[in-house]
Write an enzyme that holds these catalytic residues in place. Structure first.
Site, PDB file in Angstrom:
ATOM      1  CG  HIS A   1      54.567  28.210  43.436  1.00 45.53           C
ATOM      2  ND1 HIS A   1      53.590  27.392  43.944  1.00 45.53           N
ATOM      3  CD2 HIS A   1      54.942  29.004  44.469  1.00 45.53           C
ATOM      4  CE1 HIS A   1      53.388  27.672  45.206  1.00 45.53           C
ATOM      5  NE2 HIS A   1      54.202  28.651  45.559  1.00 45.53           N
TER       6      HIS A   1
ATOM      7  CG  HIS B   1      56.296  33.360  47.133  1.00 44.88           C
ATOM      8  ND1 HIS B   1      55.029  33.522  47.661  1.00 44.88           N
ATOM      9  CD2 HIS B   1      56.460  32.020  46.984  1.00 44.88           C
ATOM     10  CE1 HIS B   1      54.466  32.327  47.827  1.00 44.88           C
ATOM     11  NE2 HIS B   1      55.315  31.397  47.416  1.00 44.88           N
TER      12      HIS B   1
ATOM     13  NE  ARG C   1      58.863  36.715  49.772  1.00 43.63           N
ATOM     14  CZ  ARG C   1      58.205  35.667  50.215  1.00 43.63           C
ATOM     15  NH1 ARG C   1      56.868  35.656  50.235  1.00 43.63           N
ATOM     16  NH2 ARG C   1      58.836  34.621  50.650  1.00 43.63           N
TER      17      ARG C   1
ATOM     18  CG  ASN D   1      52.380  34.809  49.761  1.00 39.66           C
ATOM     19  OD1 ASN D   1      52.803  35.094  48.645  1.00 39.66           O
ATOM     20  ND2 ASN D   1      53.045  34.032  50.582  1.00 39.66           N
TER      21      ASN D   1
ATOM     22  CG  HIS E   1      49.452  26.460  50.231  1.00 40.74           C
ATOM     23  ND1 HIS E   1      50.792  26.760  50.292  1.00 40.74           N
ATOM     24  CD2 HIS E   1      49.134  25.968  51.448  1.00 40.74           C
ATOM     25  CE1 HIS E   1      51.267  26.465  51.493  1.00 40.74           C
ATOM     26  NE2 HIS E   1      50.271  25.985  52.220  1.00 40.74           N
TER      27      HIS E   1
ATOM     28  CG  HIS F   1      54.036  23.751  47.198  1.00 40.63           C
ATOM     29  ND1 HIS F   1      52.949  23.318  47.920  1.00 40.63           N
ATOM     30  CD2 HIS F   1      54.075  25.104  47.352  1.00 40.63           C
ATOM     31  CE1 HIS F   1      52.360  24.358  48.487  1.00 40.63           C
ATOM     32  NE2 HIS F   1      53.020  25.451  48.150  1.00 40.63           N
TER      33      HIS F   1
ATOM     34  CG  ASN G   1      54.329  24.935  54.519  1.00 41.69           C
ATOM     35  OD1 ASN G   1      54.264  23.710  54.565  1.00 41.69           O
ATOM     36  ND2 ASN G   1      53.295  25.714  54.790  1.00 41.69           N
TER      37      ASN G   1
ATOM     38  CG  ASP H   1      57.182  27.599  47.034  1.00 43.20           C
ATOM     39  OD1 ASP H   1      56.857  28.798  47.013  1.00 43.20           O
ATOM     40  OD2 ASP H   1      56.839  26.824  47.948  1.00 43.20           O
TER      41      ASP H   1
ATOM     42  CG  HIS I   1      61.516  34.677  53.810  1.00 43.80           C
ATOM     43  ND1 HIS I   1      60.331  35.327  54.080  1.00 43.80           N
ATOM     44  CD2 HIS I   1      61.179  33.413  53.431  1.00 43.80           C
ATOM     45  CE1 HIS I   1      59.318  34.492  53.877  1.00 43.80           C
ATOM     46  NE2 HIS I   1      59.798  33.318  53.475  1.00 43.80           N
TER      47      HIS I   1
HETATM   48  O1  DOR Z   1      57.966  27.873  51.868  1.00 44.66           O
HETATM   49  C1  DOR Z   1      57.058  28.596  51.554  1.00 44.66           C
HETATM   50  N1  DOR Z   1      57.205  29.932  51.450  1.00 44.66           N
HETATM   51  N2  DOR Z   1      55.867  28.054  51.301  1.00 44.66           N
HETATM   52  C2  DOR Z   1      54.787  28.794  51.104  1.00 44.66           C
HETATM   53  O2  DOR Z   1      53.748  28.252  50.911  1.00 44.66           O
HETATM   54  C3  DOR Z   1      54.851  30.283  51.156  1.00 44.66           C
HETATM   55  C4  DOR Z   1      56.208  30.748  50.872  1.00 44.66           C
HETATM   56  C5  DOR Z   1      56.441  32.182  51.221  1.00 44.66           C
HETATM   57  O3  DOR Z   1      55.618  33.030  50.871  1.00 44.66           O
HETATM   58  O4  DOR Z   1      57.473  32.474  51.828  1.00 44.66           O
END
Ligand code: DOR
Length: 415
Positions: free
Chosen positions: A55, A57, A59, A89, A172, A225, A269, A296, A300
């Site tokens: 899990h 990301h 980006r 995503n 999710h 998660h 989240n 996770d 950002h």
């Molecule tokens: O904290 C999170 N960030 N939970 C998620 O489900 C998505 C993720 C994100 O893409 O930043």
């Protein structure tokens, strides 16, 4: 050829001093005195199966200002991971064959195996299903991570497809109608600080729906998660009936709502949960009801995360801190065996999601991490090499520093 000399090797449940001979991509010999090819001195170091994170990301495409696949793959290698599952995503999201092929091209820049997850619904919009069959050959499973699938109808049909395509649904679980604009867990801390809370049942209510559908459709279902003790109760019950598994993050194991600070690096989240939830999740990694630990890892930009709990986006980085914090908290204190932590961070992942096992046995691919388990250090922003520095673990004590990571017999990271 490479000989890993004098390391403490995790063989079965035990650490045993052995030499390992790697030829091409495989472990060809594990013995007492090997001196062939390039010698890598592993004295005082521990050799484990490399980690798998189901899990993350990364980006790309769409959000390269936060991170790119090539950059985060290097971060993963530095952290002992050789395999990750990239959450979908993205923009465009991997919902159609064209967009999955784009992602397939982008991942070729990575120094580790970056596996693709396709979406469940097109662009995670919960309006229509993704082209599940067309993209099957490229994807390890289907997920709308970041969002729950809104209707039972779509989830039911997705599960029927996933079962016939022999791929898991990686869920999710979150009922958006129960979020009420919350940014942290509804509990003690949010009331004291007048910050809007997210009810724990937003996870469990949708999970209950999903599990009823899993039993009906017989698909393989993996919950992302997990954060609530009620969700864990449901998972335990359904494990006796269906193909159900779940993952927990390091932050839900190491922190709870009482650790919250009004800072973007504490916003994720699902949010940090109650003390009772944290205790139940720790029990879950000990008794085996929780199958794996996934980070996770969700970078950002530092600008985006500078806006406190109310206005920063959800998501923190976690790859680099995962092993040294978990080792220090659970293995160094004898609460968990090293083997159990390795099950949770590598061996169970390959079993659940049909990857080559990283177990250290002759004939297996050489996917290894070599760690100095005696090295103690404090997590600082400089330790984090991700572009995003947003970690709630800054200042925490850690133990266990990755020295080398080996993928398919090649050294991809050296400290
Ligand atoms: O904290 C999170 N960030 N939970 C998620 O489900 C998505 C993720 C994100 O893409 O930043």
């Amino acid at each position: 050829m490479i000989t890993l000399k004098n390391g403490n090797v995790l063989i079965g449940e035990n650490l045993i001093k052995k030499d390992i001979l790697i030829s091409e991509d495989k472990i060809v010999k594990i013995d007492n005195s090997i001196n062939e090819g390039k010698i890598v001195d592993c004295s005082n170091l521990t050799i484990l199966p490399s980690f798998i994170d189901c899990h993350v990301h990364f980006r790309e495409p769409g959000f390269e200002y936060k991170a790119t696949i090539a950059e985060e793959a290097k971060v993963a290698a530095k952290s002992g991971y050789t395999d990750v599952f990239m959450m979908p995503n993205l923009k465009p999201s991997p919902s159609t064959l064209k967009d999955v092929k784009l992602l397939d091209d982008l991942r070729k820049d990575a120094i580790i195996n970056c596996h693709i997850l396709g979406t469940i619904t097109k662009d995670e919009k919960s309006v229509e299903l993704s082209d599940m069959e067309d993209i099957k050959k490229y994807v390890k499973g289907y997920s709308d991570d970041g969002k729950g699938v809104k209707t039972s109808d779509l989830m039911y049909k997705a599960m029927i497809n996933a079962a016939s395509l022999n791929r898991p649904i990686i869920a999710h679980s979150e009922d958006e109608s129960l979020l009420y604009g919350g940014v942290v867990r509804e509990g003690i801390w949010n009331k004291d600080h007048l910050i809007p809370g997210i009810l724990d049942i937003s996870e469990t209510a949708q999970l209950a729906r999903d599990l009823v559908l899993v039993e009906k459709t017989n698909c393989q279902y993996h919950l992302c998660h997990i954060s609530s003790k009620y969700s864990l109760e449901l998972i335990k019950w359904y494990k006796t009936r269906c193909r159900v598994s779940c993952e927990v993050t390091p932050h839900h194991l190491l922190l709870n709502e009482m650790d919250l600070v009004d800072d973007g690096s504490f916003k994720m989240n699902p949010p940090l949960a109650s003390v009772e939830d944290q205790k139940a999740l720790i029990e879950g990694i000990k008794d085996g009801s929780i199958d794996i630990i996934s980070t996770d890892h969700a970078p950002h930009s530092n600008e985006e995360k500078s806006k406190g709990l109310l206005n920063s986006p959800f998501g923190i980085v976690g790859l680099e801190t995962a092993f040294p914090l978990l080792y220090k908290r659970f293995v160094d204190t004898n609460e968990l065996s090293l083997k159990r932590l390795v099950d949770l961070m590598s061996l169970n992942e390959s079993k659940l999601f049909n990857l080559d096992s990283h177990e250290i046995i002759e004939g297996n691919k050489a996917n290894l991490v070599i760690i100095d388990l005696n090295k103690e250090f404090t997590i600082t922003p400089d330790f984090i090499t991700s572009k995003s520095k947003s970690s709630p673990f800054i200042g925490m004590e850690a133990k266990g520093l990755v020295k080398y990571t080996i993928l398919n017999g090649g050294i991809i990271y050296e400290a």
